[in-house]
Scaffold this motif. Structure first.
Motif, PDB file in Angstrom:
ATOM      1  N   VAL A   1       0.850  -1.192   0.000  1.00 23.14           N
ATOM      2  CA  VAL A   1       0.000   0.000   0.000  1.00 23.14           C
ATOM      3  C   VAL A   1       0.884   1.240   0.000  1.00 23.14           C
ATOM      4  N   GLY A   2       0.626   2.163  -0.921  1.00 28.15           N
ATOM      5  CA  GLY A   2       1.389   3.403  -0.960  1.00 28.15           C
ATOM      6  C   GLY A   2       0.482   4.610  -0.938  1.00 28.15           C
ATOM      7  N   HIS A   3       0.854   5.609  -0.142  1.00 22.91           N
ATOM      8  CA  HIS A   3       0.138   6.882  -0.137  1.00 22.91           C
ATOM      9  C   HIS A   3       0.982   7.944  -0.828  1.00 22.91           C
ATOM     10  N   SER A   4       0.369   8.709  -1.727  1.00 22.30           N
ATOM     11  CA  SER A   4       1.003   9.871  -2.337  1.00 22.30           C
ATOM     12  C   SER A   4       2.323   9.479  -3.030  1.00 22.30           C
ATOM     13  N   TYR A   5       3.423  10.132  -2.680  1.00 25.95           N
ATOM     14  CA  TYR A   5       4.738   9.784  -3.225  1.00 25.95           C
ATOM     15  C   TYR A   5       5.095   8.330  -2.921  1.00 25.95           C
ATOM     16  N   GLY A   6       4.514   7.762  -1.875  1.00 30.82           N
ATOM     17  CA  GLY A   6       4.739   6.352  -1.575  1.00 30.82           C
ATOM     18  C   GLY A   6       4.331   5.445  -2.717  1.00 30.82           C
ATOM     19  N   GLY A   7       3.407   5.905  -3.566  1.00 32.19           N
ATOM     20  CA  GLY A   7       3.051   5.134  -4.747  1.00 32.19           C
ATOM     21  C   GLY A   7       4.168   5.103  -5.775  1.00 32.19           C
ATOM     22  N   MET A   8       4.919   6.204  -5.904  1.00 32.43           N
ATOM     23  CA  MET A   8       6.096   6.216  -6.788  1.00 32.43           C
ATOM     24  C   MET A   8       7.077   5.136  -6.349  1.00 32.43           C
ATOM     25  N   VAL A   9       7.278   5.071  -5.039  1.00 30.36           N
ATOM     26  CA  VAL A   9       8.244   4.133  -4.464  1.00 30.36           C
ATOM     27  C   VAL A   9       7.743   2.691  -4.575  1.00 30.36           C
ATOM     28  N   SER A  10       6.491   2.461  -4.221  1.00 32.91           N
ATOM     29  CA  SER A  10       5.925   1.108  -4.261  1.00 32.91           C
ATOM     30  C   SER A  10       5.915   0.546  -5.675  1.00 32.91           C
ATOM     31  N   SER A  11       5.610   1.403  -6.641  1.00 33.69           N
ATOM     32  CA  SER A  11       5.517   0.941  -8.027  1.00 33.69           C
ATOM     33  C   SER A  11       6.837   0.360  -8.519  1.00 33.69           C
ATOM     34  N   ARG A  12       7.937   0.928  -8.061  1.00 30.64           N
ATOM     35  CA  ARG A  12       9.255   0.414  -8.452  1.00 30.64           C
ATOM     36  C   ARG A  12       9.696  -0.723  -7.529  1.00 30.64           C
ATOM     37  N   ALA A  13       9.441  -0.590  -6.241  1.00 26.94           N
ATOM     38  CA  ALA A  13       9.944  -1.571  -5.278  1.00 26.94           C
ATOM     39  C   ALA A  13       9.363  -2.962  -5.512  1.00 26.94           C
ATOM     40  N   ALA A  14       8.108  -3.042  -5.939  1.00 26.09           N
ATOM     41  CA  ALA A  14       7.436  -4.339  -6.076  1.00 26.09           C
ATOM     42  C   ALA A  14       7.593  -4.956  -7.445  1.00 26.09           C
ATOM     43  N   ALA A  15       8.176  -4.240  -8.392  1.00 26.27           N
ATOM     44  CA  ALA A  15       8.295  -4.758  -9.754  1.00 26.27           C
ATOM     45  C   ALA A  15       9.069  -6.076  -9.763  1.00 26.27           C
ATOM     46  N   GLY A  16       8.451  -7.092 -10.307  1.00 25.37           N
ATOM     47  CA  GLY A  16       9.100  -8.394 -10.403  1.00 25.37           C
ATOM     48  C   GLY A  16       9.074  -9.231  -9.147  1.00 25.37           C
ATOM     49  N   ASP A  17       8.408  -8.761  -8.095  1.00 27.53           N
ATOM     50  CA  ASP A  17       8.353  -9.523  -6.840  1.00 27.53           C
ATOM     51  C   ASP A  17       7.119 -10.423  -6.840  1.00 27.53           C
ATOM     52  N   PRO A  18       7.281 -11.736  -6.921  1.00 30.71           N
ATOM     53  CA  PRO A  18       6.124 -12.634  -7.001  1.00 30.71           C
ATOM     54  C   PRO A  18       5.323 -12.707  -5.709  1.00 30.71           C
ATOM     55  N   ASP A  19       5.875 -12.246  -4.609  1.00 35.18           N
ATOM     56  CA  ASP A  19       5.153 -12.293  -3.343  1.00 35.18           C
ATOM     57  C   ASP A  19       4.162 -11.143  -3.183  1.00 35.18           C
ATOM     58  N   VAL A  20       4.332 -10.081  -3.953  1.00 30.60           N
ATOM     59  CA  VAL A  20       3.379  -8.957  -3.882  1.00 30.60           C
ATOM     60  C   VAL A  20       2.198  -9.300  -4.773  1.00 30.60           C
ATOM     61  N   LYS A  21       1.062  -9.549  -4.155  1.00 34.87           N
ATOM     62  CA  LYS A  21      -0.120 -10.036  -4.866  1.00 34.87           C
ATOM     63  C   LYS A  21      -1.073  -8.920  -5.277  1.00 34.87           C
ATOM     64  N   ALA A  22      -1.009  -7.787  -4.587  1.00 34.82           N
ATOM     65  CA  ALA A  22      -1.890  -6.669  -4.913  1.00 34.82           C
ATOM     66  C   ALA A  22      -1.229  -5.371  -4.487  1.00 34.82           C
ATOM     67  N   LEU A  23      -1.532  -4.316  -5.225  1.00 36.31           N
ATOM     68  CA  LEU A  23      -1.075  -2.971  -4.910  1.00 36.31           C
ATOM     69  C   LEU A  23      -2.287  -2.111  -4.585  1.00 36.31           C
ATOM     70  N   VAL A  24      -2.158  -1.291  -3.554  1.00 42.96           N
ATOM     71  CA  VAL A  24      -3.219  -0.348  -3.213  1.00 42.96           C
ATOM     72  C   VAL A  24      -2.622   1.051  -3.223  1.00 42.96           C
ATOM     73  N   TYR A  25      -3.194   1.921  -4.030  1.00 40.83           N
ATOM     74  CA  TYR A  25      -2.753   3.309  -4.151  1.00 40.83           C
ATOM     75  C   TYR A  25      -3.757   4.201  -3.430  1.00 40.83           C
TER      76      TYR A  25
END
Length: 268
Positions: free
Chosen positions: A97-121
């Motif tokens: 889950v990312g808030h605001s600029y945290g979405g910029m960070v989450s979008s890159r951090a989770a790329a290619g990670d099979p354990d991240v099943k869902a993203l919440v913006y």
């Protein structure tokens, strides 16, 4: 082999042994009792992890393990690397889950990670490669953030940006009780000017991971139109909140937790 991979192999071995040893009914029961995913929360600029407190209480009450990341707010690539390291320390499936600029960070951090099943913006940026937070916020009219920012020069020649505490309640948290908004103004953490202008690079997690968007319709930092644009582009599930400020995760904690749990139920 990393410690995380060792844990994955061990978990897979145990799961296989349980399936072989159990009856069909027992196996079904085991799936029904599967542990809930860990929710990892990433705050944005001018906030800190304590802003998630009411969301955390609700998630934990409902049985979800929760980790709240301390987002450095120094730069998209370096912040994403820090969050990736945190994700690597978590066993099992994750809802990120990312808030605001945290979405910029989450979008890159989770790329290619099979354990991240869902993203919440949550009133958040979901960039494509080559886009910055500043660019996305300016793409649609309605943001008045720039008028409220105050700069503090840094020894390395950069600058930290704060929201003027006197303007913070109206700009960031208009639907939060004034006493609480004033406290948030004091506790805000600055972000570097460079971070807000830094382009996203590489694959973005929303391109492959199912995404959910909580749109704050009265947001004065990231215009609601920008949030809807990013949600459509990601083909995400949208929950729009009328009258909600940029601090929707504080003012509408129950709604925020509900969307996170919806993502967890549907994707894990």
């Amino acid at each position: 082999m990393t410690s995380r991979n060792i844990r994955r192999v061990a978990a897979a071995t145990l799961a296989a042994a349980t399936l072989v040893a159990g009856t069909g009914a027992a196996a079904v029961a085991d799936r029904g009792n599967r542990p809930k995913p860990t929710v990892v929360l990433v705050h944005g600029a001018f906030a800190d992890s304590s802003g998630w407190n009411d969301v955390v209480r609700r998630l934990r009450h409902d049985g979800y393990p929760v980790v709240s990341a301390a987002n450095p707010l120094r730069g998209v690539a370096s912040d994403a690397a820090a969050v990736t390291a945190l994700l690597d320390s978590v066993d099992g499936p994750i809802v990120l889950v990312g808030h605001s600029y945290g979405g910029m960070v989450s979008s890159r951090a989770a790329a290619g990670d099979p354990d991240v099943k869902a993203l919440v913006y949550v009133a958040a940026f979901a960039p494509s490669a080559g886009e910055s937070a500043n660019e996305l916020a300016a793409q649609f009219p309605g943001s008045s953030l720039g008028e409220t920012l105050r700069s503090v020069p840094l020894p390395d020649g950069g600058e930290d940006l704060y929201v003027d505490p006197k303007l913070f309640p109206q700009q960031f948290a208009a639907d939060v009780p004034r006493t609480e908004a004033n406290l948030m103004a004091v506790a805000q953490r600055p972000i570097t000017a460079a971070a807000l202008s830094e382009d996203a690079t590489g694959p973005q997690a929303w391109q492959t991971i199912p995404s959910y968007f909580l749109v704050a319709e009265a947001d004065r930092n990231i215009p609601a139109a920008a949030q809807h644009f990013m949600a459509r582009r990601a083909r995400g599930t949208v929950r729009a909140v009328e009258g909600a400020s940029h601090a929707v995760f504080v003012s509408r904690a129950a709604t925020t937790a509900s969307l996170i749990e919806k993502a967890a139920r549907e994707r894990v």
